[in-house]
Design a protein around this motif. Structure first.
Motif, PDB file in Angstrom:
ATOM      1  N   LYS A 204       0.831  -1.212   0.000  1.00  0.00           N
ATOM      2  CA  LYS A 204       0.000   0.000   0.000  1.00  0.00           C
ATOM      3  C   LYS A 204       0.860   1.255   0.000  1.00  0.00           C
ATOM      4  N   LYS A 205       1.923   1.223   0.786  1.00  0.00           N
ATOM      5  CA  LYS A 205       2.824   2.372   0.822  1.00  0.00           C
ATOM      6  C   LYS A 205       3.428   2.627  -0.546  1.00  0.00           C
ATOM      7  N   LEU A 206       3.856   1.543  -1.211  1.00  0.00           N
ATOM      8  CA  LEU A 206       4.443   1.688  -2.548  1.00  0.00           C
ATOM      9  C   LEU A 206       3.416   2.205  -3.547  1.00  0.00           C
ATOM     10  N   VAL A 207       2.210   1.621  -3.536  1.00  0.00           N
ATOM     11  CA  VAL A 207       1.173   2.024  -4.496  1.00  0.00           C
ATOM     12  C   VAL A 207       0.751   3.470  -4.257  1.00  0.00           C
ATOM     13  N   ASN A 208       0.584   3.859  -2.991  1.00  0.00           N
ATOM     14  CA  ASN A 208       0.201   5.248  -2.701  1.00  0.00           C
ATOM     15  C   ASN A 208       1.288   6.225  -3.153  1.00  0.00           C
ATOM     16  N   GLY A 209       2.546   5.838  -2.957  1.00  0.00           N
ATOM     17  CA  GLY A 209       3.633   6.684  -3.434  1.00  0.00           C
ATOM     18  C   GLY A 209       3.622   6.839  -4.934  1.00  0.00           C
ATOM     19  N   HIS A 210       3.397   5.731  -5.639  1.00  0.00           N
ATOM     20  CA  HIS A 210       3.336   5.800  -7.094  1.00  0.00           C
ATOM     21  C   HIS A 210       2.138   6.624  -7.552  1.00  0.00           C
TER      22      HIS A 210
ATOM     23  N   ALA B 142       0.728   9.107  -6.000  1.00  0.00           N
ATOM     24  CA  ALA B 142       1.048  10.531  -5.791  1.00  0.00           C
ATOM     25  C   ALA B 142       1.989  11.036  -6.877  1.00  0.00           C
ATOM     26  N   ALA B 143       2.966  10.188  -7.258  1.00  0.00           N
ATOM     27  CA  ALA B 143       3.897  10.604  -8.306  1.00  0.00           C
ATOM     28  C   ALA B 143       3.207  10.684  -9.665  1.00  0.00           C
ATOM     29  N   CYS B 144       2.236   9.818  -9.915  1.00  0.00           N
ATOM     30  CA  CYS B 144       1.561   9.771 -11.215  1.00  0.00           C
ATOM     31  C   CYS B 144       0.661  10.983 -11.448  1.00  0.00           C
ATOM     32  N   LYS B 145       0.330  11.717 -10.402  1.00  0.00           N
ATOM     33  CA  LYS B 145      -0.511  12.898 -10.587  1.00  0.00           C
ATOM     34  C   LYS B 145       0.198  14.004 -11.368  1.00  0.00           C
ATOM     35  N   LYS B 146       1.514  13.890 -11.493  1.00  0.00           N
ATOM     36  CA  LYS B 146       2.276  14.855 -12.274  1.00  0.00           C
ATOM     37  C   LYS B 146       2.444  14.405 -13.723  1.00  0.00           C
ATOM     38  N   TYR B 147       1.886  13.253 -14.084  1.00  0.00           N
ATOM     39  CA  TYR B 147       2.022  12.741 -15.437  1.00  0.00           C
ATOM     40  C   TYR B 147       1.150  13.547 -16.399  1.00  0.00           C
ATOM     41  N   ALA B 148       1.388  13.293 -17.710  1.00  0.00           N
ATOM     42  CA  ALA B 148       0.519  13.831 -18.750  1.00  0.00           C
ATOM     43  C   ALA B 148      -0.864  13.205 -18.625  1.00  0.00           C
ATOM     44  N   PRO B 149      -1.915  13.859 -19.183  1.00  0.00           N
ATOM     45  CA  PRO B 149      -3.297  13.413 -18.922  1.00  0.00           C
ATOM     46  C   PRO B 149      -3.540  11.934 -19.220  1.00  0.00           C
TER      47      PRO B 149
ATOM     48  N   GLN C 165      -5.719   4.520 -13.234  1.00  0.00           N
ATOM     49  CA  GLN C 165      -6.555   3.316 -13.371  1.00  0.00           C
ATOM     50  C   GLN C 165      -5.800   2.076 -12.908  1.00  0.00           C
ATOM     51  N   GLU C 166      -4.537   1.966 -13.356  1.00  0.00           N
ATOM     52  CA  GLU C 166      -3.758   0.788 -12.995  1.00  0.00           C
ATOM     53  C   GLU C 166      -3.524   0.721 -11.496  1.00  0.00           C
ATOM     54  N   PHE C 167      -3.066   1.851 -10.934  1.00  0.00           N
ATOM     55  CA  PHE C 167      -2.763   1.828  -9.505  1.00  0.00           C
ATOM     56  C   PHE C 167      -4.036   1.788  -8.666  1.00  0.00           C
ATOM     57  N   ALA C 168      -5.136   2.363  -9.193  1.00  0.00           N
ATOM     58  CA  ALA C 168      -6.416   2.218  -8.481  1.00  0.00           C
ATOM     59  C   ALA C 168      -6.839   0.757  -8.456  1.00  0.00           C
TER      60      ALA C 168
ATOM     61  N   LEU D 122      -5.511  -4.590  -3.276  1.00  0.00           N
ATOM     62  CA  LEU D 122      -4.958  -4.597  -1.919  1.00  0.00           C
ATOM     63  C   LEU D 122      -6.057  -4.450  -0.877  1.00  0.00           C
ATOM     64  N   ASN D 123      -7.054  -3.601  -1.162  1.00  0.00           N
ATOM     65  CA  ASN D 123      -8.169  -3.435  -0.217  1.00  0.00           C
ATOM     66  C   ASN D 123      -8.955  -4.731  -0.073  1.00  0.00           C
ATOM     67  N   GLU D 124      -9.183  -5.389  -1.226  1.00  0.00           N
ATOM     68  CA  GLU D 124      -9.897  -6.666  -1.158  1.00  0.00           C
ATOM     69  C   GLU D 124      -9.082  -7.694  -0.381  1.00  0.00           C
ATOM     70  N   ALA D 125      -7.761  -7.708  -0.628  1.00  0.00           N
ATOM     71  CA  ALA D 125      -6.916  -8.634   0.127  1.00  0.00           C
ATOM     72  C   ALA D 125      -6.940  -8.301   1.609  1.00  0.00           C
ATOM     73  N   ALA D 126      -6.932  -7.004   1.922  1.00  0.00           N
ATOM     74  CA  ALA D 126      -6.990  -6.607   3.335  1.00  0.00           C
ATOM     75  C   ALA D 126      -8.311  -7.027   3.973  1.00  0.00           C
ATOM     76  N   LYS D 127      -9.414  -6.888   3.198  1.00  0.00           N
ATOM     77  CA  LYS D 127     -10.713  -7.340   3.710  1.00  0.00           C
ATOM     78  C   LYS D 127     -10.688  -8.839   3.982  1.00  0.00           C
TER      79      LYS D 127
END
Length: 1750
Positions: free
Chosen positions: A369-375, A377-384, A392-395, A401-406
């Motif tokens: 989760k830490k890795l995905v959240n970091g990515h 945040a970084a992807c928000k600076k990408y081109a549209p 979409q991919e990281f979501a 991960l949320n389903e696995a956590a559940k």
């Protein structure tokens, strides 16, 4: 003329003329038409069509003509051609009002280049009439010279126009030509405008088309403007020539038309220019957007590359986290399904494993989760676009991960839930007991409520008492079930209890409802009785009121009237109460409405009586009420007058004649007066309010009662007004008395202020003298008292000033104002006197404060000097480090002596020692202790001797030697000090806390009984002596040695910090005092401030000296540390030099012994390693076993040597001899490693040789087994079936079969052969079909194309066909060697088509044609259907193969070249299911039209049971649109005349008779021919492809409606192979593609940690061990399915430790535990690291590319 309408095709538009028509064509036409008639009569009216026509343009490839009309004609006539675009019925030449218009008059069905002469139909859809309408084509000259006339034209002269005279003819010709030009111009403009509008209305405008349109419009505008000029010129010439008014008027009327044309063209030109500008702007914007898009694309590409770089890693981490969760789920499933397991130890171990794995999975999830959240945040600076894809991919990863956590959340609580389930099981009996008790109580209640008679109250009460506990039991049972078993899986016992609970609850509800009904009846009965009682009481009151009624003329006394009025009110209230109560009960749901309605009637009757009574006694009652009103008013007025009397009493103190009365009495009297006035005012308001209210009430009475009442009320008002006047006068008098009192109060306050100021002056008298002998304490007391008095006096004066100011406002303008002014002046003088006293006291106070501050400052200065001297004294020893080094060495010596003393290894030192004896003693200690701490240099020994020789006598006495134990220790654990050595006998002296310091009084002693080390010591704080435990019997340390240097350093630091605090306090005091005195500018405090400054400078200097001392001590401490480290290093070097020689010799001896042992091992295994013919080795197992045993022994000895080396590890320092020791040890380790590797290599070769012996034996056995099968004409599988008992062959049976083949093998070779094929040496081992076939069936793979021949001898054989590369051949016979040609050949079966023949393994030149390979198996990548036949027939598959299932390749692959199918999209009429079906195929016809007859209902009609319409019974109604299938008929009912059929409803299968045609001709059902009948069961599929998913199966004789098609569908050419499922032996055909199947290898690698279990069934399996990620496993059997768990599992052997068991391939949630481990993977694993990383990098790049494509 008649007008006829031409029907036009709705999707067509009329043909349009060309965009530009030449103006010259209007002036000089190349072709003209003459239209005339030869008919004698015109009965239709064709005169409009007759005349001359000029060519106008083109339409549909033919010329278009327009009639030349005279001026003033209102009808335009055109002749044009229309092609076949709208159909042949609209093709031909036409007369119409416009080209392609809807109004036409005539038509000729001809397609010539010019209009035909004959063949014209008038009207256009009528018949042709000869000579009615004729068309003649003329040239230009003839048309100009010979106009239509009676002589050369038609014989019907009346229809022609008369020729004008020559002048008129010229003018008319001009007009006609001008009109023609303008008409042509209009046509051109119209076409140009139409074209322009179409261009502008297009979806996409381009610059070229707009420029072309602009050019056309400008040309048309030039033509129109030219025509305007030409027309103006002709008009001028006509006027000059004297033209007629008619001709000139015709020309003039053409001018507006031309101007309108110019305006229209100009308007369109403006639109075109605007569009052109817009297009150019859009082009520029598009160019800018393209440039921006290019930049964005570069950014997108860069961001996409970045995403491709990070996405695979994130996906891998997320997958790993999911796999970890899946592992937990599998472990939990294995425990949760085994609730009856009695092994608590096993269960606890399993739960512990689950919790451990859950913790690991939780960590993996958090990291992911830490890795995905970091990515993210970084992807928000990408081109549209890249950002969108990345999010979409990281979501998606985040969602995973949320389903696995559940999924993991309940697993983390597994232990708790497991225990809860056990508790819930235990609680079932409790629930059952509660239910039984409740059922018993409910049954009793049911019996009581089952009686037919009405229940009594006692019965209802008893029932309620029974149902109460029952309901409570049911409620508790329900809560227990919901609380304990809500989260558990479904349980049969629980289900029964729940049903039982529901049944009991229903019975309880029924009984309660019955009891409730009876209770309601009783309640209703009580209500009726209560209401009857109330109504009876009400009637009694009404009767009483009736009896009290007087006669109309009877005089009634006042008391009687009051009684009558009271009785009427009581009765009236009772009536109203009864009405409300009855209405309330009637509004509810009650069974006593009839009884209550009777009571309502009685109440209404009583209400009528009451109205009569009130009406009769109205006058008497009003008189009585008037009397009551007057009495009440009189009472309120009397109360006012009584309050006035109290006012007079309160004013008495001021009416006695005393003008000035005491202040307290005056204040009290004024307060009483104000209170009395307030009471009078309140009484007045009450009286006024009452009289006003009663006056209004009295006015409503009759005059006989109201008039006297109002008169008497007026008298009371007069009395009230008089009282109000008295009250007003009283308030004025009171205000005067109040002012007098306030003046008196002001005088009192002035007097009080003067007295307090005098007291203040007297209190400050002791400070007003020059005598300073007064003590500070007394001065402080005087100042405090003075300050208190000053404050009180100041307050009193201020209050008096404020009071006088307020009073002046009240008496302003009166004589008393002057008096108040005098008081204020006097008060100001008193205040000034107070200020003078304060100033004098303040000056004297400063003298005492200055003296006190000076004394305190001097005292603090002395304290600072004393502290500085202490710190200097403590720092002196620390600046000399040599003494502490000697003390540290003495401390080390004492520790060594104590340790040896404790071990009884210390020899007596003697009583007196010289320097030489002391040196010998220290040297002996170093030998006995053998540690770094026991090594001392000569200089250190001499320094210690002189340090201990306190009397400088040259020798050490015993007491001086004991001085080495005079050490200090610090307490590190709380411990008690006892008075004696023994703990049991000793009494506690003191308790040592952590940090306490003790001084040793002797050597530590060891208590043999308690196994403790004890020390006789003394507390440094209070000098108490006793024994303290230094080290416990468990190794716990209580006292730790203190370093002399560190102890002194810490003591110095404590002293320095204490001194710094003293200095800081002194400095803080001086600074605060200085700050307080900062505002003083004169007086004694200024001198005190100067002294403070001088003293502060001294304190600051002392602080700087302390800092300098600290720096010197710190530098000395650093120097001490350096010297101490140097001495420690020197001791280490000396010790390592001694170690070097002893270690080197011992290591050399051990290594030589190991080399001799390795040599003996090589001699033992030499037969396996050096023999060329391994088959000659008869005892390979014995040789290998002896070698293994000796190698194990050698490994143990090497481990012992390694341990010895580790125990003698060199010091961490790398200087001097320590480096040599390290090199020696490293060399020894290197020799051990080399010896181990060499021995391992020899053993590896021996094992390989033994394996080769087994493989050679296996080859013999394979050939012998195939020879046996060939001899008996059986297959290898048949031989297995002979040996197999229950699907497997035992080792003993296999051994007997091998011995029967006469293989010439030793017993050990046979055993090795069996071990090879069974993977086990156990006598109970068995071999499965799968493993038997893998070992005894031999296969080759074709490397190059080679012929498959009929005979072994190549010269005598014929080729059957050519084997292609990659084809697989099963060996049936051979290999056999052709000695003549020098090649080996085999007889084999080509698996592609089962063709048998001989083929060469290799050529005589060494060319390899065949390469041996394992038995071919394939693995399913997805779920696949296993079909019965090679060709797909549409039948249901044998079964569905699961992903990861393994198939044994039996035949193929062969290309499936299926012929085309006829498929259609259809709808099943029975349930409206839609899909695709194969109507016809090569094998069969699935559905056919016309096979059965179907009828569709047009109107609603009944379906009956028989054909007779009168005697039949109706089943149901058929709705319009419902389809039925014909069974019999149709038949005509002779009696009714209706037509009926017997049919079956497709909707529900109902059969019966239906009327199709009524006796009046009504059609109820009509036969339909478009429906198909299904001839055999066939699948209805979702898509057009014949292999798509099935919607459902269509039954035989089912009716379908085709929605799309039929269409021909040719299936794709696919490869099909025949295979057998390893799981259950099912055999069939599957389609082979790279996305469906791939080659299977019997080796797997663990991708996610999981468990190895002893049985296939997961539920009953026991744990063998855990398999960790990265382990490689070899398959022994399977994959096979655990039917209960739905998992595919394999029986495998772990390479790591040869552990065997069953393991799951993939979890229920898709978690991959095992992945294929191919030969290429093996090769990569053996490659060098650099090459492996390179190939892995290439694979990663390929994965990125695939990801980007996805």
């Amino acid at each position: 003329m008649h007008r006829y309408q031409q029907p036009q095709a709705p999707s067509r538009r009329p043909g349009r003329l060309p965009v530009a028509v030449k103006r010259e064509a209007a002036e000089a036409k190349s072709t003209r038409l003459r239209v005339f008639t030869e008919a004698e009569k015109d009965e239709i009216g064709i005169a409009t069509l007759l005349g001359e026509y000029t060519e106008l343009g083109m339409n549909h490839g033919r010329p278009t003509f327009q009639k030349v009309e005279n001026a003033g004609s209102e009808v335009n006539v055109f002749v044009y051609y229309w092609d076949t675009r709208d159909g042949p019925e609209f093709s031909g030449w036409w007369f119409g009002d416009k080209v392609g218009g809807t109004q036409v008059w005539s038509r000729a069905m001809d397609s010539g280049k010019a209009p035909p002469r004959k063949g014209w139909r008038v009207p256009w859809d009528g018949d042709e009439q000869q000579g009615l309408l004729l068309v003649e084509v003329m040239d230009t000259t003839a048309a100009m010279a010979q106009p239509v006339s009676a002589s050369n034209g038609p014989r019907h002269a009346s229809l022609l126009k008369q020729e004008p005279d020559p002048d008129q003819r010229v003018m008319a010709e001009r007009v006609k030509l001008a009109m023609e030009r303008i008409v042509a111009a209009e046509a051109e403009v119209e076409q140009a405008i139409t074209s322009t509008k179409e261009t502008l209305s297009g979806e996409e405008l381009d610059e070229s088309s707009l420029l072309e349109t602009d050019s056309i419009l400008r040309t048309q505008l030039d033509n129109v403007q030219s025509e305007q000029k030409h027309l103006a010129k002709e008009l001028a010439e006509g006027r000059a020539a004297g033209g007629t008014q008619t001709s000139l008027g015709d020309l003039a009327r053409l001018a507006p038309r031309v101007r309108q044309l110019a305006v229209s063209v100009g308007s369109q030109l403006t639109h075109v220019q605007a569009a052109l500008t817009k297009v150019r702007q859009q082009a520029m914007l598009a160019k800018q957007k393209a440039s921006a898009a290019e930049v964005a694309a570069e950014r997108e590409q860069k961001d996409a590359a970045s995403l491709q770089a990070i996405l695979p890693e994130a996906m891998d981490i997320v997958t790993a986290a999911e796999d970890a969760v899946e592992t937990v789920a599998i472990l939990a499933a294995a425990v949760s399904v085994d609730e009856t397991d009695t092994s608590e130890t096993h269960k606890a171990k399993a739960i512990q494993d689950i919790e451990k794995c859950a913790s690991k999975a939780q960590g993996d999830l958090l990291e992911a989760k830490k890795l995905v959240n970091g990515h993210m945040a970084a992807c928000k600076k990408y081109a549209p676009e890249a950002q969108k894809v990345a999010i979409q991919e990281f979501a998606a990863l985040e969602k995973r991960l949320n389903e696995a956590a559940k999924r993991l959340t309940p697993l983390k609580r597994f232990r708790q839930e497991h225990e809860q389930k056990a508790a819930a099981r235990k609680a079932l009996m409790e629930i059952s007991q509660k239910l039984s008790s409740a059922e018993l109580e409910i049954e009793k209640a049911h019996i009581m409520t089952s009686t037919d008679s009405q229940m009594e109250q006692d019965d209802i009460t008893s029932t309620a008492q029974l149902l109460g506990p029952a309901e409570e039991d049911l409620k508790n049972a329900k809560l227990l079930i919901a609380k304990r078993l809500n989260a558990t899986s479904k349980d049969d016992l629980l289900t029964k209890l729940q049903k039982k609970l529901a049944s009991a609850h229903q019975e309880m509800v029924k009984s309660r409802q019955i009891a409730k009904g009876g209770e309601q009846l009783i309640k209703d009965k009580k209500v009726v009785l209560e209401e009857e009682r109330k109504v009876g009481l009400m009637e009694t009151l009404v009767e009483k009121a009736e009896k009290m009624m007087p006669a109309e003329d009877q005089d009634v006394k006042k008391e009687e009237l009051i009684q009558i009025d009271s009785a009427i009110k009581s009765a009236n209230a009772a009536v109203h109460a009864s009405q409300r109560s009855l209405d309330k009960h009637l509004a509810g749901d009650t069974s006593a409405k009839a009884c209550l309605s009777k009571l309502v009637s009685r109440v209404k009757e009583a209400a009528t009586k009451m109205e009569k009574i009130k009406k009769t006694t109205k006058t008497q009652r009003e008189k009585a009420s008037a009397e009551v009103i007057v009495k009440a008013a009189e009472q309120h007025v009397e109360a006012v007058e009584a309050a006035l009397q109290k006012v007079a009493e309160a004013e008495l103190p001021f009416l006695k004649g005393i003008e000035v009365i005491p202040l307290s009495e005056a204040s009290s009297a004024i307060a009483e007066c104000e209170q009395a006035a307030k009471q009078v005012q309140e009484a007045l308001e009450r009286a006024k309010s009452l009289i006003a209210t009663k006056t209004i009430e009295a006015k409503k009475f009759a005059e006989v009662a109201s008039k006297p009442c109002l008169e008497r009320l007026a008298l009371q008002v007069e009395r009230i007004n008089a009282a109000a006047a008295k009250l007003s006068q009283f308030r004025k008098d009171t205000e005067s008395h109040k002012r007098t009192s306030q003046m008196h109060e002001a005088a009192e306050m002035l007097k009080k202020a003067e007295e307090e100021v005098e007291k203040t002056i007297e209190a400050g008298a002791p400070l007003d003298t020059e005598d300073l002998s007064i003590t500070p304490e007394a001065a402080t007391e005087v100042c405090a008292k003075l300050g208190h008095l000053e404050k009180a006096a100041n307050k009193t004066v201020t209050e008096a000033l404020v009071f006088l100011a307020e009073r002046r406002k009240d008496v302003k303008g009166t004589p008393k104002e002057v008096e108040l002014e005098k008081m204020q002046a006097q008060l100001i003088k008193i205040k000034a006197k107070l200020q003078t006293a304060k100033k004098n006291a303040s000056q004297q106070e400063q003298r005492f404060v200055a003296r006190k501050l000076a004394a305190e400052a001097a005292q603090r200065g002395e304290e600072v000097e004393e502290e500085l001297k202490k710190v200097q004294a403590a720092a002196e020893p620390l600046q000399q480090s040599s003494g502490f080094l000697v003390q540290s060495n003495v401390q080390r010596l004492a520790a060594v002596v104590q340790e040896l003393k404790a071990k009884d290894e210390l020899k007596q030192a003697g009583k007196d020692m010289t320097l030489g004896a002391f040196r010998a003693f220290v040297a002996r200690l170093a030998e006995e202790h053998n540690s770094e701490d026991s090594v001392f240099s000569e200089a250190e020994v001499e320094a210690m001797f002189h340090h201990l020789d306190a009397d400088n006598s040259g020798d050490l006495s015993e007491s001086e030697f004991q001085g080495i134990f005079a050490e200090q220790f610090a307490c590190v654990q709380p411990i008690s000090m006892t008075e004696s050595f023994s703990i049991t006998d000793g009494k506690s002296v003191a308790k040592l806390e952590v940090g306490s310091v003790v001084e040793a009084l002797g050597m530590p002693q060891f208590d043999e009984h308690q196994k403790l080390t004890r020390l006789h010591c003394r507390l440094a704080d209070d000098m108490k002596e006793g024994w303290v435990t230094m080290k416990g019997n468990q190794g716990k340390v209580f006292l730790d040695r203190l370093s002399p240097h560190n102890t002194s350093l810490k003591a110095f630091e404590r002293m320095r910090q204490a001194s710094c605090k003293v200095v800081g306090k002194a400095l803080g005091y001086l600074n605060s005092t200085r700050k307080t005195l900062a505002d003083c500018d004169r007086g004694p405090l200024v001198e005190a401030r100067t002294k403070m400054d001088e003293l502060r400078a001294k304190v600051v200097a002392s602080q700087q000296k302390l800092d300098e001392i600290k720096k010197k001590v710190e530098e000395a401490a650093k120097e001490y540390s350096k010297r101490e480290a140097a001495e420690r290093q020197a001791r280490s070097n000396a010790r390592t030099r001694r170690l070097l020689d002893s270690i080197s010799k011992e290591i050399d001896e051990k290594c030589e012994n190991l080399r001799q042992e390795a040599k003996r091992i090589r001699e033992v295994i030499d037969p396996l390693n050096s023999t060329a013919d391994l088959e000659a080795v008869a005892t390979p197992s014995s040789i290998l076993r002896d070698g293994e045993q000796m190698s194990a022994k050698l490994a143990d000895e090497m481990a012992a040597v390694r341990k010895f080396i580790e125990e003698h590890e060199a010091p961490k320092s790398a200087e001097g001899c320590a480096t040599q020791i390290k090199q020696l040890l490293a060399s020894a380790v290197s020799k051990l490693d080399a010896l181990g590797k060499l021995n391992a290599q020899h053993m590896k070769v021996a094992r390989s040789s033994a394996l080769k012996v087994g493989q050679a034996a296996l080859r013999k056995a394979q050939q012998a087994m195939r020879t046996e099968a060939l001899r008996r004409e059986l297959g290898v599988e048949a031989l297995f079936d002979e040996m197999a008992g229950e699907g497997e062959v035992a080792r003993s049976a296999m051994q007997r079969r091998l011995e029967s083949l006469e293989l010439s093998l030793s017993s050990e070779q046979v055993a090795l052969l069996l071990d090879t094929i069974m993977e086990s040496s156990s006598e109970d081992a068995v071999i499965s079909r799968w493993r038997f076939l893998r070992n005894f069936q031999q296969f080759y793979e074709c490397q190059k194309n080679i012929a498959l021949t009929t005979d072994f001898v190549i010269s005598n054989c014929k080729p059957k066909r050519s084997l292609n590369a990659s084809e697989v051949v099963e060996v049936l016979e051979g290999p056999q060697r052709d000695e003549k040609l020098g090649i080996e050949r085999i007889r084999g079966r080509a698996m592609r088509d089962n063709l048998e023949g001989w083929v060469s393994i290799s050529g005589n030149q060494g060319t390899a044609f065949l390469k041996e390979r394992p038995k071919p198996f394939v693995v399913c990548l997805i779920d696949l259907p296993l079909e019965k036949d090679f060709l797909s027939s549409g039948e249901p598959p044998i079964r569905l193969l699961k992903a990861d299932e393994v198939l044994e390749h039996l035949e193929g692959p062969r290309s499936d070249t299926s012929e085309a199918l006829m498929r259609a999209r259809c709808k099943a009429l029975s349930d409206d299911a839609t899909g695709w079906i194969t109507l016809t195929s090569q094998q069969q016809v699935t559905a056919e039209k016309g096979h059965q007859k179907f009828f569709s209902c047009k109107n609603g009609v009944a379906i009956t049971d028989g054909p007779n319409i009168k005697a039949c019974k109706v089943f149901r109604k058929l709705e319009a649109g419902e389809v039925i299938r014909l069974l019999e008929g149709p038949e005509v009912d002779k009696d009714s005349g209706v037509t009926r059929i017997k049919a079956a409803c497709l909707k529900d299968g109902l059969e019966g008779w239906v009327t199709t045609l009524g006796n009046a001709g009504t059609l109820y059902a009509e036969e339909q021919t478009q429906y198909y009948t299904v001839l055999c069961e066939a699948p209805l599929q979702k898509a057009k492809h014949s292999t798509s998913e099935t919607v459902r199966a269509l039954r035989r004789d089912e009716a379908i409606e085709v929605l799309e098609g039929p269409v021909e569908f040719t299936p794709e050419i696919t490869e099909r192979l025949k295979a057998r499922a390893v799981n259950d032996g099912a055999m069939g055909w599957v389609t082979a593609t790279t996305k469906r199947l791939k080659r299977w290898y019997p080796t797997y690698m663990c991708k996610q940690s999981t468990v190895l279990q002893d049985t296939l069934a997961t539920k009953s399996a026991n744990l063998v061990r855990r398999v960790e990620e990265g382990e490689v496993l070899e398959v022994l059997d399977g994959p096979k399915e655990d039917a209960e768990a739905g998992l595919l599992r394999v029986r495998a052997k772990a390479r790591k430790d040869q552990a065997i068991g069953w393991i799951t391939l993939r979890g229920n949630q898709g978690t991959l535990f095992l992945a294929q481990w191919t030969a290429r993977d093996e090769q990569l694993a053996k490659q060098p690291k650099e090459q492996k990383e390179k190939e892995q990098k290439e694979e990663k790049e390929e994965k990125k590319v695939a990801t980007s494509k996805v």
